[in-house]
Design a protein around this motif. Structure first.
Motif, PDB file in Angstrom:
ATOM      1  N   LEU A   8      29.793  47.112  51.456  1.00  0.00           N
ATOM      2  CA  LEU A   8      31.243  47.347  51.047  1.00  0.00           C
ATOM      3  C   LEU A   8      31.208  48.630  52.255  1.00  0.00           C
ATOM      4  N   CYS A   9      31.388  48.408  53.463  1.00  0.00           N
ATOM      5  CA  CYS A   9      31.902  48.673  55.046  1.00  0.00           C
ATOM      6  C   CYS A   9      33.375  47.619  54.850  1.00  0.00           C
ATOM      7  N   TRP A  10      32.336  46.475  55.060  1.00  0.00           N
ATOM      8  CA  TRP A  10      33.771  45.194  55.244  1.00  0.00           C
ATOM      9  C   TRP A  10      34.640  45.109  54.267  1.00  0.00           C
ATOM     10  N   GLN A  11      34.152  45.436  53.645  1.00  0.00           N
ATOM     11  CA  GLN A  11      35.194  45.418  51.772  1.00  0.00           C
ATOM     12  C   GLN A  11      36.431  46.259  52.619  1.00  0.00           C
ATOM     13  N   ALA A  12      36.014  47.863  52.810  1.00  0.00           N
ATOM     14  CA  ALA A  12      37.291  48.389  52.531  1.00  0.00           C
ATOM     15  C   ALA A  12      38.168  48.402  53.782  1.00  0.00           C
ATOM     16  N   ALA A  13      37.258  46.901  55.113  1.00  0.00           N
ATOM     17  CA  ALA A  13      38.405  47.535  55.634  1.00  0.00           C
ATOM     18  C   ALA A  13      39.622  45.977  55.592  1.00  0.00           C
ATOM     19  N   VAL A  21      50.368  51.601  55.453  1.00  0.00           N
ATOM     20  CA  VAL A  21      49.238  52.975  54.417  1.00  0.00           C
ATOM     21  C   VAL A  21      47.632  52.875  55.498  1.00  0.00           C
ATOM     22  N   GLY A  22      47.393  54.343  55.159  1.00  0.00           N
ATOM     23  CA  GLY A  22      46.085  54.271  56.119  1.00  0.00           C
ATOM     24  C   GLY A  22      44.876  54.414  55.323  1.00  0.00           C
ATOM     25  N   GLY A  23      43.550  54.535  55.845  1.00  0.00           N
ATOM     26  CA  GLY A  23      42.815  54.495  55.084  1.00  0.00           C
ATOM     27  C   GLY A  23      41.358  54.902  56.263  1.00  0.00           C
ATOM     28  N   THR A  24      40.476  53.749  55.645  1.00  0.00           N
ATOM     29  CA  THR A  24      39.248  54.764  56.601  1.00  0.00           C
ATOM     30  C   THR A  24      38.316  53.074  56.844  1.00  0.00           C
ATOM     31  N   LEU A  25      37.036  53.135  57.680  1.00  0.00           N
ATOM     32  CA  LEU A  25      36.486  51.794  57.755  1.00  0.00           C
ATOM     33  C   LEU A  25      35.059  52.540  58.221  1.00  0.00           C
ATOM     34  N   LEU A  26      33.676  52.960  57.162  1.00  0.00           N
ATOM     35  CA  LEU A  26      33.370  53.302  57.448  1.00  0.00           C
ATOM     36  C   LEU A  26      31.806  52.641  59.041  1.00  0.00           C
ATOM     37  N   ILE A  27      31.484  52.777  59.854  1.00  0.00           N
ATOM     38  CA  ILE A  27      30.747  52.676  60.607  1.00  0.00           C
ATOM     39  C   ILE A  27      29.153  52.872  61.084  1.00  0.00           C
ATOM     40  N   LEU A 146      30.863  47.453  64.783  1.00  0.00           N
ATOM     41  CA  LEU A 146      31.407  46.663  64.456  1.00  0.00           C
ATOM     42  C   LEU A 146      31.978  45.240  64.124  1.00  0.00           C
ATOM     43  N   LEU A 147      31.647  44.665  65.601  1.00  0.00           N
ATOM     44  CA  LEU A 147      32.070  43.473  65.526  1.00  0.00           C
ATOM     45  C   LEU A 147      30.316  43.001  65.246  1.00  0.00           C
TER      46      LEU A 147
END
Length: 186
Positions: A8-13, A21-27, A146-147
Motif C-alpha cells: 500500500l505504501c509503494w502504491q501511494a508512490a 501535484v503533491g502527495g505523500t509516501l509513507l516510509i 525506501l530502497l
C-alpha cells in the motif's frame, strides 16, 4: 500484515498524478511529502549508494563519474530490455523516485540509463521523464528504508528479477568504447 502495508505504501508512490501535484509516501511510519513532475533527463543524477548498483559501480575504492555509471548500466541486459519497453510504452509506467535539490534518482537508476540512451537517439521526444520528487532534506535513514522497501516489493511481485540477477553477475559487463549500445537494440 507487513507485506500488505508495504504494498500500500509503494502504491501511494506509484499512483499516477498530474505533474506538479503533491502527495505523500509513507516510509517507516513517516509521511514524506512528494510532488509529481516531468523533469529534464539531463538534470537527473544516478544515486551511487543505491544497493542494487553500488557493488558493481564502485570497484577498488574508485568513486565513479556519472558517465562511468551510465556506461556500466547500459552494458546490462535488463537495461537493454528497458529501452525496448519504454519505447513500446511511450514512456515509463512507474515514475523515477528522485531526491529534490540534488535531483538524485534514488529508485530507477536503470530506467534513467535507458532514458538517457533514448535521449541520445531522440532528444526532443525523450527530454523529460516522469518522476516522484521527495524533499531534498529527506533523512538518509528513510532513503535506505525506501530502497529496502522497493527491493522487497520487487521480490514479492517478481519484478526486476532479471535486473537483480544481472547486477549480481555483472561484475565485468561488456562495454562499448564508442558510447553506443550494441546493435541488437536497433
Amino acid at each position: 500484515d507487513v507485506c500488505e502495508q508495504r504494498r500500500l505504501c509503494w502504491q501511494a508512490a506509484s499512483d499516477s498524478q498530474p505533474a506538479g501535484v503533491g502527495g505523500t509516501l509513507l516510509i517507516r511510519g513517516t509521511e514524506v511529502p512528494t510532488t509529481s513532475a516531468d523533469l529534464p533527463v539531463s538534470s537527473l543524477k544516478f544515486y551511487v549508494d543505491n544497493p542494487r548498483i553500488y557493488s558493481f559501480v564502485r570497484t577498488e575504492g574508485h568513486f565513479p563519474t556519472q558517465d562511468e555509471i551510465l556506461e556500466r548500466l547500459l552494458a546490462l541486459e535488463h537495461v537493454r530490455e528497458l529501452v525496448h519497453d519504454i519505447k513500446t510504452n511511450g514512456g515509463l509506467i512507474d515514475p523515477l523516485i528522485v531526491r529534490g535539490g540534488a535531483l538524485e534518482v534514488l529508485e530507477g537508476n536503470s530506467r534513467l540509463a535507458a532514458y538517457r540512451f533514448l535521449f541520445s537517439q531522440d532528444p526532443i521526444r525523450w527530454s523529460h521523464v516522469k518522476c516522484t520528487v521527495l524533499p531534498a532534506d529527506i533523512p538518509q535513514a528513510l532513503v535506505f528504508a525506501l530502497l529496502g522497501h522497493t527491493t522487497s516489493r520487487a521480490r514479492r511481485t517478481g519484478r526486476h528479477t532479471k535486473k537483480r540477477a544481472s547486477s549480481i553477475v555483472a561484475s565485468r559487463p561488456t562495454t562499448s568504447t564508442s558510447g553506443t549500445l550494441p546493435p541488437r537494440l536497433g
